[in-house]
Write a protein that holds these residues in place. Structure first.
Motif, PDB file in Angstrom:
ATOM      1  N   GLN A  31       0.828  -1.206   0.000  1.00 38.31           N
ATOM      2  CA  GLN A  31       0.000   0.000   0.000  1.00 38.31           C
ATOM      3  C   GLN A  31       0.862   1.255   0.000  1.00 38.31           C
ATOM      4  O   GLN A  31       0.558   2.223  -0.703  1.00 38.31           O
ATOM      5  CB  GLN A  31      -0.933  -0.017   1.216  1.00 38.31           C
ATOM      6  N   THR A  32       1.946   1.235   0.771  1.00 41.31           N
ATOM      7  CA  THR A  32       2.832   2.398   0.821  1.00 41.31           C
ATOM      8  C   THR A  32       3.507   2.623  -0.523  1.00 41.31           C
ATOM      9  O   THR A  32       3.635   3.768  -0.994  1.00 41.31           O
ATOM     10  CB  THR A  32       3.892   2.225   1.922  1.00 41.31           C
ATOM     11  N   LEU A  33       3.931   1.554  -1.159  1.00 40.89           N
ATOM     12  CA  LEU A  33       4.535   1.681  -2.485  1.00 40.89           C
ATOM     13  C   LEU A  33       3.511   2.180  -3.501  1.00 40.89           C
ATOM     14  O   LEU A  33       3.829   2.998  -4.373  1.00 40.89           O
ATOM     15  CB  LEU A  33       5.113   0.336  -2.930  1.00 40.89           C
ATOM     16  N   GLU A  44      14.069   3.901   5.091  1.00 36.56           N
ATOM     17  CA  GLU A  44      13.725   4.387   6.432  1.00 36.56           C
ATOM     18  C   GLU A  44      12.230   4.699   6.538  1.00 36.56           C
ATOM     19  O   GLU A  44      11.592   4.385   7.551  1.00 36.56           O
ATOM     20  CB  GLU A  44      14.539   5.637   6.764  1.00 36.56           C
ATOM     21  N   SER A  45      11.677   5.308   5.502  1.00 30.92           N
ATOM     22  CA  SER A  45      10.249   5.624   5.524  1.00 30.92           C
ATOM     23  C   SER A  45       9.407   4.362   5.506  1.00 30.92           C
ATOM     24  O   SER A  45       8.372   4.272   6.191  1.00 30.92           O
ATOM     25  CB  SER A  45       9.885   6.511   4.332  1.00 30.92           C
ATOM     26  N   LEU A  46       9.838   3.367   4.743  1.00 33.58           N
ATOM     27  CA  LEU A  46       9.105   2.104   4.702  1.00 33.58           C
ATOM     28  C   LEU A  46       9.147   1.407   6.059  1.00 33.58           C
ATOM     29  O   LEU A  46       8.136   0.868   6.520  1.00 33.58           O
ATOM     30  CB  LEU A  46       9.682   1.188   3.625  1.00 33.58           C
ATOM     31  N   VAL A  47      10.300   1.416   6.687  1.00 33.51           N
ATOM     32  CA  VAL A  47      10.434   0.788   8.008  1.00 33.51           C
ATOM     33  C   VAL A  47       9.494   1.452   9.005  1.00 33.51           C
ATOM     34  O   VAL A  47       8.785   0.783   9.770  1.00 33.51           O
ATOM     35  CB  VAL A  47      11.897   0.846   8.499  1.00 33.51           C
ATOM     36  N   MET A  50       5.890   0.526   8.291  1.00 35.38           N
ATOM     37  CA  MET A  50       5.533  -0.862   8.541  1.00 35.38           C
ATOM     38  C   MET A  50       5.549  -1.224  10.018  1.00 35.38           C
ATOM     39  O   MET A  50       4.673  -1.948  10.498  1.00 35.38           O
ATOM     40  CB  MET A  50       6.475  -1.781   7.768  1.00 35.38           C
ATOM     41  N   TRP A  51       6.537  -0.710  10.757  1.00 34.23           N
ATOM     42  CA  TRP A  51       6.697  -1.139  12.142  1.00 34.23           C
ATOM     43  C   TRP A  51       6.432  -0.046  13.171  1.00 34.23           C
ATOM     44  O   TRP A  51       6.304  -0.345  14.363  1.00 34.23           O
ATOM     45  CB  TRP A  51       8.109  -1.695  12.353  1.00 34.23           C
ATOM     46  N   GLY A  52       6.370   1.200  12.750  1.00 30.99           N
ATOM     47  CA  GLY A  52       6.160   2.272  13.704  1.00 30.99           C
ATOM     48  C   GLY A  52       7.286   2.322  14.716  1.00 30.99           C
ATOM     49  O   GLY A  52       8.468   2.328  14.358  1.00 30.99           O
TER      50      GLY A  52
END
Length: 265
Positions: A31-33, A44-47, A50-52
């Motif tokens: 969804q983020t992609l 870093e933004s994906l991490v 995904m994990w907060g």
């Protein structure tokens, strides 16, 4: 060829039918992609998305494992594709996707086209936006809105939806369909009570339907709501509509596409 739908719960369609993405982290990743619409996003933004705050110890490896898993999944859905959809670049990760393959991108393109369209063919505008609005199946991503980036994208797409509704209502009012639009306008105004454009359009539709008192009552309730909720008065545009109703301005006639009605919010 794949198509991705996010104007509602996430859906992926293949030549053989729908496909599922299992696991909350995988869904958040794709969804983020997707909301980056073909642009790169940093690891870093994906991490963080995904994990907060619950970042795993070896976040780089954890992210790479999920990227690899998503690549395998998408490859299995497009066995004839020669290159991976998910690629890595100096600026981060990117999901290769055409505008026509993502319903949200196609929708926003249609709204932008309607924004600059001439007013000479309101019927075409109404049809165009009616078809675009029919793409919505519910809230963006349904019951799984994801992290901050996805939620910001949800708000952006929702704003485009509101603008599409406003433009469609304008076109329908130009066509003299005020009576047919009353129920939809009432729902739009009720569901978005601080959006003054819907109030303007509802007042105009009521006035044209011979319900001047109801139109003015809508204005008074809106004035009270703005005062109570935000401590502000109605905008000049909304006040102009009230004054036009009070003075029976000919510009409000159903067959007159007057600037007071159709100026942008």
């Amino acid at each position: 060829m794949l198509s991705f739908s996010i104007l509602g719960a996430l859906q992926i369609r293949t030549a053989l039918g729908p496909a599922e993405i299992s696991g909350d982290l995988q869904r958040t990743l794709i969804q983020t992609l997707l909301v980056n619409e073909g642009q790169s996003i940093s690891g870093e933004s994906l991490v963080e998305e995904m994990w907060g705050e619950a970042v795993p110890d070896n976040q780089a490896n954890a992210l790479q494992a999920h990227i690899s898993r998503l690549r395998r999944k998408l490859r299995s859905l497009e066995p004839d594709r020669t290159t991976s959809r998910v690629t890595i670049h100096p600026s981060g990760y990117r999901l290769t996707i055409n505008e026509s393959e993502l319903d949200a991108a196609e929708f926003t393109k249609t709204v932008r086209l309607a924004e600059v369209a001439t007013a000479d063919d309101p019927a075409a505008t109404a049809r165009l936006l009616g078809g675009a609005l029919a793409m919505w199946r519910g809230p963006v991503f349904g019951d799984f809105p994801g992290g901050t980036l996805c939620q910001l994208a949800c708000a952006r797409y929702e704003e485009y939806r509101m603008r599409a509704m406003e433009l469609r209502f304008d076109a329908e009012l130009r066509l003299g369909h005020h009576a047919a639009m009353l129920a939809e306008l009432h729902d739009a105004h009720t569901n978005h009570p601080l959006r003054e454009r819907f109030c303007e359009q509802l007042m105009i539709a009521l006035y044209r339907s011979g319900r001047q008192a109801d139109a003015l009552n809508v204005y008074r309730r809106m004035w009270q709501h703005l005062s109570d909720e935000l401590g502000i008065e109605p905008s000049p545009a909304l006040r102009r509509v009230e004054n036009a109703i009070l003075s029976h301005d000919p510009a409000l006639a159903g067959d007159t596409p007057a600037p007071i009605i159709l100026q942008p919010a």
